[in-house]
Design a protein around this motif. Structure first.
Motif, PDB file in Angstrom:
ATOM      1  N   LYS A  67       7.622   0.131  -7.435  1.00  0.00           N
ATOM      2  CA  LYS A  67       7.468   0.921  -6.208  1.00  0.00           C
ATOM      3  C   LYS A  67       6.269   1.882  -6.249  1.00  0.00           C
ATOM      4  N   SER A  68       5.997   2.444  -7.411  1.00  0.00           N
ATOM      5  CA  SER A  68       4.887   3.393  -7.518  1.00  0.00           C
ATOM      6  C   SER A  68       3.543   2.698  -7.762  1.00  0.00           C
ATOM      7  N   ASN A  69       3.516   1.375  -7.676  1.00  0.00           N
ATOM      8  CA  ASN A  69       2.295   0.550  -7.757  1.00  0.00           C
ATOM      9  C   ASN A  69       1.553   0.603  -9.083  1.00  0.00           C
ATOM     10  N   HIS A  70       2.189   1.091 -10.145  1.00  0.00           N
ATOM     11  CA  HIS A  70       1.509   1.171 -11.444  1.00  0.00           C
ATOM     12  C   HIS A  70       1.762  -0.055 -12.319  1.00  0.00           C
ATOM     13  N   ALA A  71       2.585  -0.992 -11.832  1.00  0.00           N
ATOM     14  CA  ALA A  71       2.895  -2.179 -12.624  1.00  0.00           C
ATOM     15  C   ALA A  71       3.255  -3.349 -11.711  1.00  0.00           C
ATOM     16  N   VAL A  72       2.977  -4.544 -12.217  1.00  0.00           N
ATOM     17  CA  VAL A  72       3.274  -5.761 -11.465  1.00  0.00           C
ATOM     18  C   VAL A  72       3.676  -6.853 -12.461  1.00  0.00           C
ATOM     19  N   MET A  73       4.574  -7.737 -12.014  1.00  0.00           N
ATOM     20  CA  MET A  73       4.961  -8.893 -12.829  1.00  0.00           C
ATOM     21  C   MET A  73       4.558 -10.155 -12.084  1.00  0.00           C
ATOM     22  N   ILE A  74       3.944 -11.067 -12.843  1.00  0.00           N
ATOM     23  CA  ILE A  74       3.527 -12.355 -12.277  1.00  0.00           C
ATOM     24  C   ILE A  74       4.098 -13.467 -13.138  1.00  0.00           C
ATOM     25  N   GLU A  75       4.553 -14.522 -12.473  1.00  0.00           N
ATOM     26  CA  GLU A  75       5.078 -15.695 -13.180  1.00  0.00           C
ATOM     27  C   GLU A  75       4.090 -16.838 -12.985  1.00  0.00           C
ATOM     28  N   ASN A  76       3.775 -17.534 -14.095  1.00  0.00           N
ATOM     29  CA  ASN A  76       2.859 -18.665 -13.991  1.00  0.00           C
ATOM     30  C   ASN A  76       3.645 -19.948 -13.709  1.00  0.00           C
ATOM     31  N   ALA A  77       2.939 -21.063 -13.572  1.00  0.00           N
ATOM     32  CA  ALA A  77       3.559 -22.347 -13.219  1.00  0.00           C
ATOM     33  C   ALA A  77       4.582 -22.815 -14.253  1.00  0.00           C
ATOM     34  N   GLY A  79       6.618 -20.886 -15.825  1.00  0.00           N
ATOM     35  CA  GLY A  79       7.780 -20.002 -15.797  1.00  0.00           C
ATOM     36  C   GLY A  79       7.684 -18.804 -16.722  1.00  0.00           C
ATOM     37  N   ILE A  80       6.516 -18.594 -17.302  1.00  0.00           N
ATOM     38  CA  ILE A  80       6.341 -17.425 -18.175  1.00  0.00           C
ATOM     39  C   ILE A  80       6.049 -16.211 -17.292  1.00  0.00           C
ATOM     40  N   GLN A  81       6.752 -15.101 -17.579  1.00  0.00           N
ATOM     41  CA  GLN A  81       6.569 -13.886 -16.801  1.00  0.00           C
ATOM     42  C   GLN A  81       5.765 -12.856 -17.589  1.00  0.00           C
ATOM     43  N   PHE A  82       4.758 -12.327 -16.935  1.00  0.00           N
ATOM     44  CA  PHE A  82       3.861 -11.350 -17.534  1.00  0.00           C
ATOM     45  C   PHE A  82       4.001 -10.028 -16.798  1.00  0.00           C
ATOM     46  N   LEU A  83       4.122  -8.944 -17.572  1.00  0.00           N
ATOM     47  CA  LEU A  83       4.153  -7.592 -17.019  1.00  0.00           C
ATOM     48  C   LEU A  83       2.812  -6.933 -17.319  1.00  0.00           C
ATOM     49  N   PHE A  84       2.184  -6.406 -16.268  1.00  0.00           N
ATOM     50  CA  PHE A  84       0.926  -5.662 -16.398  1.00  0.00           C
ATOM     51  C   PHE A  84       1.272  -4.230 -16.018  1.00  0.00           C
ATOM     52  N   HIS A  85       1.248  -3.319 -17.001  1.00  0.00           N
ATOM     53  CA  HIS A  85       1.714  -1.946 -16.814  1.00  0.00           C
ATOM     54  C   HIS A  85       0.554  -0.984 -17.026  1.00  0.00           C
ATOM     55  N   ILE A  86       0.061  -0.402 -15.941  1.00  0.00           N
ATOM     56  CA  ILE A  86      -1.117   0.467 -16.015  1.00  0.00           C
ATOM     57  C   ILE A  86      -0.706   1.863 -16.465  1.00  0.00           C
ATOM     58  N   GLY A  87      -1.152   2.240 -17.655  1.00  0.00           N
ATOM     59  CA  GLY A  87      -0.878   3.573 -18.184  1.00  0.00           C
ATOM     60  C   GLY A  87       0.522   3.728 -18.739  1.00  0.00           C
ATOM     61  N   ILE A  88       0.752   4.878 -19.344  1.00  0.00           N
ATOM     62  CA  ILE A  88       2.044   5.214 -19.942  1.00  0.00           C
ATOM     63  C   ILE A  88       2.618   6.410 -19.191  1.00  0.00           C
ATOM     64  N   ASN A  89       3.876   6.290 -18.785  1.00  0.00           N
ATOM     65  CA  ASN A  89       4.583   7.312 -18.002  1.00  0.00           C
ATOM     66  C   ASN A  89       3.943   7.569 -16.639  1.00  0.00           C
ATOM     67  N   THR A  90       3.140   6.620 -16.169  1.00  0.00           N
ATOM     68  CA  THR A  90       2.437   6.781 -14.894  1.00  0.00           C
ATOM     69  C   THR A  90       3.365   6.647 -13.688  1.00  0.00           C
ATOM     70  N   VAL A  91       4.607   6.229 -13.917  1.00  0.00           N
ATOM     71  CA  VAL A  91       5.597   6.215 -12.834  1.00  0.00           C
ATOM     72  C   VAL A  91       5.754   7.630 -12.286  1.00  0.00           C
ATOM     73  N   SER A  92       5.522   8.635 -13.134  1.00  0.00           N
ATOM     74  CA  SER A  92       5.631  10.043 -12.728  1.00  0.00           C
ATOM     75  C   SER A  92       4.608  10.423 -11.657  1.00  0.00           C
ATOM     76  N   LEU A  93       3.543   9.633 -11.525  1.00  0.00           N
ATOM     77  CA  LEU A  93       2.518   9.933 -10.514  1.00  0.00           C
ATOM     78  C   LEU A  93       2.971   9.512  -9.113  1.00  0.00           C
ATOM     79  N   LYS A  94       4.093   8.806  -9.024  1.00  0.00           N
ATOM     80  CA  LYS A  94       4.681   8.391  -7.742  1.00  0.00           C
ATOM     81  C   LYS A  94       3.687   7.668  -6.837  1.00  0.00           C
ATOM     82  N   GLY A  95       2.848   6.847  -7.456  1.00  0.00           N
ATOM     83  CA  GLY A  95       1.906   6.041  -6.676  1.00  0.00           C
ATOM     84  C   GLY A  95       0.547   6.678  -6.454  1.00  0.00           C
TER      85      GLY A  95
END
Length: 166
Positions: A67-77, A79-95
């Motif tokens: 919801k705070s746009n600091h991370a996204v998960m993508i699944e490839n063909a 079926g492997i799921q990848f998490l891309f997480h920008i920064g540490i504790n950046t959820v606290s920035l609320k977007g």
């Protein structure tokens, strides 16, 4: 004699995953967050970003956007799921400082912009900007994962090779 009917052993599938951000790739153990550093979130690598753009390193489907746009998960063909997480504790920035360009269910192409982020704003708020990239379902899907550290350019340099379980 019956060689044409013999089953050929399938070679394991190896995927090369390109860097989703430009910067310096480092071992996941260097992430200042125990959940990532100890591998609790999955196997992977992290990148100290030099620019504030996260791109899709492969074709896939967006399965989750935090919801705070600091991370996204993508699944490839496969079926492997990848998490891309920008920064540490950046959820606290609320977007604040993050702009997502994708939504859940979107199909993405390699090189497509996923999230833009303001590195200086994140640092000014006191958060590390290091970006973990993890395979969240590695235990089920991956038999081995080889990482490559050092300088990387988004969409050009391989950060890891994953050999899929057969």
């Amino acid at each position: 004699m019956f060689s044409k009917w013999r089953k050929k052993s399938a070679e394991p599938i190896t995927l090369e995953i390109l860097a989703p951000v430009t910067g310096k790739a480092v071992a996941l153990t260097e992430v200042p967050d125990e959940a990532f550093a100890a591998g609790h979130m999955g196997k992977g690598i992290a990148i100290e970003p030099a620019e504030g753009k996260l791109i899709a390193p492969f074709e896939g489907k967006v399965v989750h956007v935090i919801k705070s746009n600091h991370a996204v998960m993508i699944e490839n063909a496969e079926g492997i799921q990848f998490l891309f997480h920008i920064g540490i504790n950046t959820v606290s920035l609320k977007g604040e400082g993050f702009t997502s360009h994708v939504s859940v269910g979107d199909k993405v192409k390699a090189g497509q912009l996923l999230i833009e982020f303001d590195i200086e704003q994140i640092k000014a708020a006191g958060y590390p900007v290091i970006t973990p990239i993890v395979v969240t379902n590695a235990d089920e899907m991956v038999s081995s994962l080889e990482t490559h550290v050092g300088p990387v350019t988004a969409g050009k340099d391989t950060i890891f090779k994953a050999v899929l379980k057969s």
